[in-house]
Design a protein around this motif. Sequence first.
Motif, PDB file in Angstrom:
ATOM      1  N   LEU A   9      83.403  24.005  24.974  1.00 45.58           N
ATOM      2  CA  LEU A   9      83.443  23.293  26.240  1.00 45.58           C
ATOM      3  C   LEU A   9      84.242  24.055  27.290  1.00 45.58           C
ATOM      4  O   LEU A   9      83.855  24.127  28.461  1.00 45.58           O
ATOM      5  CB  LEU A   9      84.049  21.902  26.015  1.00 45.58           C
ATOM      6  N   TYR A  10      85.356  24.683  26.875  1.00 38.99           N
ATOM      7  CA  TYR A  10      86.140  25.415  27.874  1.00 38.99           C
ATOM      8  C   TYR A  10      85.445  26.704  28.301  1.00 38.99           C
ATOM      9  O   TYR A  10      85.581  27.136  29.446  1.00 38.99           O
ATOM     10  CB  TYR A  10      87.576  25.671  27.417  1.00 38.99           C
ATOM     11  N   HIS A  11      84.657  27.317  27.422  1.00 34.76           N
ATOM     12  CA  HIS A  11      83.863  28.473  27.845  1.00 34.76           C
ATOM     13  C   HIS A  11      82.825  28.050  28.893  1.00 34.76           C
ATOM     14  O   HIS A  11      82.609  28.754  29.879  1.00 34.76           O
ATOM     15  CB  HIS A  11      83.152  29.115  26.653  1.00 34.76           C
ATOM     16  N   LEU A  12      82.179  26.928  28.662  1.00 34.75           N
ATOM     17  CA  LEU A  12      81.193  26.442  29.628  1.00 34.75           C
ATOM     18  C   LEU A  12      81.855  26.213  30.986  1.00 34.75           C
ATOM     19  O   LEU A  12      81.313  26.590  32.031  1.00 34.75           O
ATOM     20  CB  LEU A  12      80.566  25.136  29.138  1.00 34.75           C
ATOM     21  N   LEU A  84      73.792  27.842  30.590  1.00 34.74           N
ATOM     22  CA  LEU A  84      74.699  28.619  29.748  1.00 34.74           C
ATOM     23  C   LEU A  84      74.524  28.266  28.269  1.00 34.74           C
ATOM     24  O   LEU A  84      74.290  27.107  27.913  1.00 34.74           O
ATOM     25  CB  LEU A  84      76.144  28.344  30.145  1.00 34.74           C
ATOM     26  N   GLY A  85      74.654  29.280  27.428  1.00 33.91           N
ATOM     27  CA  GLY A  85      74.670  29.066  25.985  1.00 33.91           C
ATOM     28  C   GLY A  85      73.385  29.431  25.287  1.00 33.91           C
ATOM     29  O   GLY A  85      72.316  28.925  25.644  1.00 33.91           O
ATOM     30  N   ALA A  86      73.502  30.300  24.272  1.00 34.20           N
ATOM     31  CA  ALA A  86      72.320  30.687  23.499  1.00 34.20           C
ATOM     32  C   ALA A  86      71.768  29.524  22.697  1.00 34.20           C
ATOM     33  O   ALA A  86      70.634  29.551  22.236  1.00 34.20           O
ATOM     34  CB  ALA A  86      72.669  31.847  22.564  1.00 34.20           C
ATOM     35  N   ILE A 161      89.722  33.553  31.688  1.00 36.01           N
ATOM     36  CA  ILE A 161      89.149  34.533  30.759  1.00 36.01           C
ATOM     37  C   ILE A 161      88.677  35.721  31.578  1.00 36.01           C
ATOM     38  O   ILE A 161      87.966  35.549  32.573  1.00 36.01           O
ATOM     39  CB  ILE A 161      87.950  33.950  29.972  1.00 36.01           C
ATOM     40  N   ASP A 162      89.064  36.924  31.187  1.00 35.65           N
ATOM     41  CA  ASP A 162      88.625  38.141  31.863  1.00 35.65           C
ATOM     42  C   ASP A 162      87.421  38.704  31.118  1.00 35.65           C
ATOM     43  O   ASP A 162      87.565  39.409  30.125  1.00 35.65           O
ATOM     44  CB  ASP A 162      89.762  39.160  31.898  1.00 35.65           C
ATOM     45  N   GLU A 163      86.224  38.392  31.617  1.00 39.06           N
ATOM     46  CA  GLU A 163      85.012  38.853  30.945  1.00 39.06           C
ATOM     47  C   GLU A 163      84.757  40.345  31.173  1.00 39.06           C
ATOM     48  O   GLU A 163      83.849  40.916  30.577  1.00 39.06           O
ATOM     49  CB  GLU A 163      83.816  38.026  31.407  1.00 39.06           C
ATOM     50  N   LEU A 195      94.783  23.253  22.727  1.00 37.43           N
ATOM     51  CA  LEU A 195      95.210  23.793  21.436  1.00 37.43           C
ATOM     52  C   LEU A 195      94.232  24.831  20.897  1.00 37.43           C
ATOM     53  O   LEU A 195      94.636  25.858  20.347  1.00 37.43           O
ATOM     54  CB  LEU A 195      95.385  22.653  20.431  1.00 37.43           C
ATOM     55  N   ASP A 196      92.949  24.585  21.085  1.00 29.63           N
ATOM     56  CA  ASP A 196      91.958  25.535  20.573  1.00 29.63           C
ATOM     57  C   ASP A 196      92.018  26.843  21.361  1.00 29.63           C
ATOM     58  O   ASP A 196      91.977  27.932  20.792  1.00 29.63           O
ATOM     59  CB  ASP A 196      90.554  24.940  20.646  1.00 29.63           C
ATOM     60  N   PHE A 197      92.120  26.741  22.678  1.00 30.26           N
ATOM     61  CA  PHE A 197      92.211  27.933  23.522  1.00 30.26           C
ATOM     62  C   PHE A 197      93.483  28.715  23.192  1.00 30.26           C
ATOM     63  O   PHE A 197      93.470  29.946  23.105  1.00 30.26           O
ATOM     64  CB  PHE A 197      92.206  27.515  24.992  1.00 30.26           C
TER      65      PHE A 197
END
Length: 205
Positions: A9-12, A84-86, A161-163, A195-197
């Motif tokens: 979810l945080y990536h999205l 977004l998302g495969a 996030i630095d892609e 916490l996950d991040f």
Amino acid sequence: MAKYEPLTLYHLAIQSDKVVVGTIVDESSEFFTIQIERSLDNDWGFLTIRKFQDWTCAARWTPYEVGQRLLFFLVQKEGVLYTLGAGNEGEMPLKDENVYIPDQCVTSYTFLNTGQGSAQEEEFIWGVKPRYIFGGRFHGFEHKLSDLLELVEKIRSCFWIDEGSEWPYEKGFRCEEEKLKQLSEKSQLFRWAYLDFKSQIKKAI
């Protein structure tokens, strides 16, 4: 063997160019058009989006049809919008004022703070179960739409996030630890994301 890494979810939230709520008003073999209801990025009117293409490891849970109302996490490439998302994580169906989040977007590990996690724990925490939405079987959990949109805005303001860096990418927090903890106390879902991040940052070091 074909495989993919589901987007959390945080990536999205961080990687999307546009986050919009809309209803499909037209569709063709390759594209569909939505009428925008709400937007976090000042998009209004209509957007045309390329359809998710089913492949070996993932398929849309139901065919595209006019009238489907969804929350979209979109990215733009060479002038074309994609979900977004495969695994098509960036399309979340809506019913009334609730959004249905794909189970692969959220893990149970850090919410339990155990270093592990299981499908049974995930089902207990989030209420993950199969649901029939728009005539197809969708596996995920229900959340209030307004709360999720607020969560996305908080993640965007507090996480980065630095892609452009090497995988698994440089990442970190913009917000102070105290603020992150305060937000975590107010939202179970934000607590999971925080916490996950944080655990992913430690793994990357």
